[in-house]
Design a protein around this motif. Structure first.
Motif, PDB file in Angstrom:
ATOM      1  N   THR A  90       0.767  -1.229  -0.109  1.00  0.00           N
ATOM      2  CA  THR A  90       0.130   0.083   0.062  1.00  0.00           C
ATOM      3  C   THR A  90       0.778   1.266  -0.013  1.00  0.00           C
ATOM      4  N   ALA A  91       0.507   2.192  -0.994  1.00  0.00           N
ATOM      5  CA  ALA A  91       1.468   3.327  -1.199  1.00  0.00           C
ATOM      6  C   ALA A  91       0.640   4.143  -2.245  1.00  0.00           C
ATOM      7  N   ALA A  92       1.344   5.393  -2.434  1.00  0.00           N
ATOM      8  CA  ALA A  92       1.379   6.095  -3.514  1.00  0.00           C
ATOM      9  C   ALA A  92       2.484   5.580  -4.586  1.00  0.00           C
ATOM     10  N   TYR A  93       2.007   5.212  -6.064  1.00  0.00           N
ATOM     11  CA  TYR A  93       3.088   4.747  -6.638  1.00  0.00           C
ATOM     12  C   TYR A  93       3.278   5.848  -7.922  1.00  0.00           C
ATOM     13  N   TYR A  94       4.563   6.311  -8.003  1.00  0.00           N
ATOM     14  CA  TYR A  94       4.794   7.389  -8.882  1.00  0.00           C
ATOM     15  C   TYR A  94       5.879   6.902  -9.973  1.00  0.00           C
ATOM     16  N   CYS A  95       5.276   7.279 -11.141  1.00  0.00           N
ATOM     17  CA  CYS A  95       5.891   7.157 -12.523  1.00  0.00           C
ATOM     18  C   CYS A  95       7.368   7.927 -12.606  1.00  0.00           C
ATOM     19  N   ASN A  96       8.449   7.478 -13.105  1.00  0.00           N
ATOM     20  CA  ASN A  96       9.606   8.348 -13.204  1.00  0.00           C
ATOM     21  C   ASN A  96      10.285   8.000 -14.772  1.00  0.00           C
ATOM     22  N   ALA A  97      10.654   9.114 -15.115  1.00  0.00           N
ATOM     23  CA  ALA A  97      11.423   8.963 -16.647  1.00  0.00           C
ATOM     24  C   ALA A  97      12.743   9.794 -16.556  1.00  0.00           C
ATOM     25  N   ASN A  98      13.543   9.126 -17.457  1.00  0.00           N
ATOM     26  CA  ASN A  98      15.026   9.508 -17.518  1.00  0.00           C
ATOM     27  C   ASN A  98      14.905  10.027 -19.229  1.00  0.00           C
ATOM     28  N   LEU A  99      14.899  11.462 -19.544  1.00  0.00           N
ATOM     29  CA  LEU A  99      14.295  11.547 -20.841  1.00  0.00           C
ATOM     30  C   LEU A  99      15.121  12.787 -21.386  1.00  0.00           C
ATOM     31  N   ILE A 100      15.115  13.114 -22.691  1.00  0.00           N
ATOM     32  CA  ILE A 100      15.627  14.260 -23.383  1.00  0.00           C
ATOM     33  C   ILE A 100      14.598  14.805 -24.024  1.00  0.00           C
ATOM     34  N   THR A 101      14.239  16.097 -24.044  1.00  0.00           N
ATOM     35  CA  THR A 101      13.201  16.921 -24.845  1.00  0.00           C
ATOM     36  C   THR A 101      13.722  17.038 -25.958  1.00  0.00           C
ATOM     37  N   SER A 102      12.586  17.416 -26.896  1.00  0.00           N
ATOM     38  CA  SER A 102      12.897  17.924 -28.158  1.00  0.00           C
ATOM     39  C   SER A 102      13.787  19.281 -28.148  1.00  0.00           C
ATOM     40  N   GLY A 103      13.850  19.875 -27.298  1.00  0.00           N
ATOM     41  CA  GLY A 103      14.430  21.194 -27.364  1.00  0.00           C
ATOM     42  C   GLY A 103      15.719  20.715 -26.627  1.00  0.00           C
ATOM     43  N   GLY A 104      16.177  19.508 -26.437  1.00  0.00           N
ATOM     44  CA  GLY A 104      17.720  19.192 -25.982  1.00  0.00           C
ATOM     45  C   GLY A 104      17.728  19.268 -24.447  1.00  0.00           C
ATOM     46  N   GLY A 105      16.605  19.380 -23.699  1.00  0.00           N
ATOM     47  CA  GLY A 105      16.787  19.521 -22.357  1.00  0.00           C
ATOM     48  C   GLY A 105      16.813  17.868 -21.637  1.00  0.00           C
ATOM     49  N   TYR A 106      17.676  17.750 -20.763  1.00  0.00           N
ATOM     50  CA  TYR A 106      18.002  16.528 -20.151  1.00  0.00           C
ATOM     51  C   TYR A 106      17.459  16.500 -18.712  1.00  0.00           C
ATOM     52  N   TRP A 111       8.762  13.316 -13.056  1.00  0.00           N
ATOM     53  CA  TRP A 111       7.811  12.483 -12.333  1.00  0.00           C
ATOM     54  C   TRP A 111       6.438  12.769 -12.595  1.00  0.00           C
ATOM     55  N   GLY A 112       5.762  11.889 -12.429  1.00  0.00           N
ATOM     56  CA  GLY A 112       4.316  11.871 -12.683  1.00  0.00           C
ATOM     57  C   GLY A 112       3.534  12.239 -11.297  1.00  0.00           C
ATOM     58  N   GLN A 113       2.351  12.384 -11.284  1.00  0.00           N
ATOM     59  CA  GLN A 113       1.515  12.951 -10.116  1.00  0.00           C
ATOM     60  C   GLN A 113       1.270  11.793  -9.085  1.00  0.00           C
ATOM     61  N   GLY A 114       1.430  10.434  -9.499  1.00  0.00           N
ATOM     62  CA  GLY A 114       1.114   9.530  -8.517  1.00  0.00           C
ATOM     63  C   GLY A 114      -0.200   8.794  -8.734  1.00  0.00           C
ATOM     64  N   THR A 115      -0.254   7.574  -8.363  1.00  0.00           N
ATOM     65  CA  THR A 115      -1.542   6.836  -8.204  1.00  0.00           C
ATOM     66  C   THR A 115      -1.522   5.766  -6.952  1.00  0.00           C
ATOM     67  N   GLN A 116      -2.691   6.212  -6.374  1.00  0.00           N
ATOM     68  CA  GLN A 116      -2.854   5.255  -5.076  1.00  0.00           C
ATOM     69  C   GLN A 116      -3.006   3.770  -5.256  1.00  0.00           C
ATOM     70  N   VAL A 117      -2.295   2.979  -4.647  1.00  0.00           N
ATOM     71  CA  VAL A 117      -2.616   1.694  -4.554  1.00  0.00           C
ATOM     72  C   VAL A 117      -2.885   1.081  -3.103  1.00  0.00           C
ATOM     73  N   THR A 118      -3.873   0.596  -2.792  1.00  0.00           N
ATOM     74  CA  THR A 118      -4.301   0.300  -1.247  1.00  0.00           C
ATOM     75  C   THR A 118      -4.529  -1.162  -1.429  1.00  0.00           C
ATOM     76  N   VAL A 119      -3.853  -2.202  -0.466  1.00  0.00           N
ATOM     77  CA  VAL A 119      -4.180  -3.411  -0.394  1.00  0.00           C
ATOM     78  C   VAL A 119      -4.715  -3.693   0.932  1.00  0.00           C
ATOM     79  N   SER A 120      -5.898  -4.348   0.823  1.00  0.00           N
ATOM     80  CA  SER A 120      -6.534  -4.660   2.229  1.00  0.00           C
ATOM     81  C   SER A 120      -6.348  -6.197   2.779  1.00  0.00           C
ATOM     82  N   SER A 121      -6.228  -6.172   3.776  1.00  0.00           N
ATOM     83  CA  SER A 121      -5.947  -7.726   4.357  1.00  0.00           C
ATOM     84  C   SER A 121      -7.162  -8.407   4.673  1.00  0.00           C
TER      85      SER A 121
END
Length: 121
Positions: A90-106, A111-121
């Motif tokens: 159970t946690a907020a799960y965040y997407c991450n990317a290592n990328l280069i933009t079209s303008g050449g920025g590295y 980071w993404g905004q996150g999505t919640q995952v909750t696991v009940s017992s």
């Protein structure tokens, strides 16, 4: 501008499965790697899994054998298949990317905004 849009979180019972998706869009020239991190309340953000554009993967010990990360390079989308879920996942799960933009920025950590995952017992 680049956006990472996560989806697929939710509430599931222990032992169940969920599939997370993260689509990167915008002015992207190249994605070197993508990954998933998670943060539970009161804890630091931790690595779950990463994958390079060449499909080399890395997993946290706590999820090995249960989670599978994959990437669709044509769609700039990364997936996380989570099986045999446990309450401690159970946690907020965040997407991450290592990328280069079209303008050449590295951006080594976009980071993404996150999505919640909750696991009940």
């Amino acid at each position: 501008q680049v956006q990472l849009m996560e989806s697929g979180g939710g509430l599931v019972k222990a032992g169940g499965s969920l599939r997370l998706s993260c689509a990167a869009s915008g002015s992207i020239a190249r994605i070197n790697a993508m990954g998933w991190y998670r943060q539970a309340p009161g804890k630091q953000r931790e690595l779950v899994a990463t994958i390079t554009s060449g499909t080399s993967t890395n997993y946290a010990d706590s999820v090995k054998g249960r989670f599978t990360i994959s990437i669709d390079n044509a769609k700039n989308t990364v997936y996380l298949q989570m099986n045999s879920l446990k309450p401690e996942d159970t946690a907020a799960y965040y997407c991450n990317a290592n990328l280069i933009t079209s303008g050449g920025g590295y951006y080594p950590n976009y980071w993404g905004q996150g999505t919640q995952v909750t696991v009940s017992s």
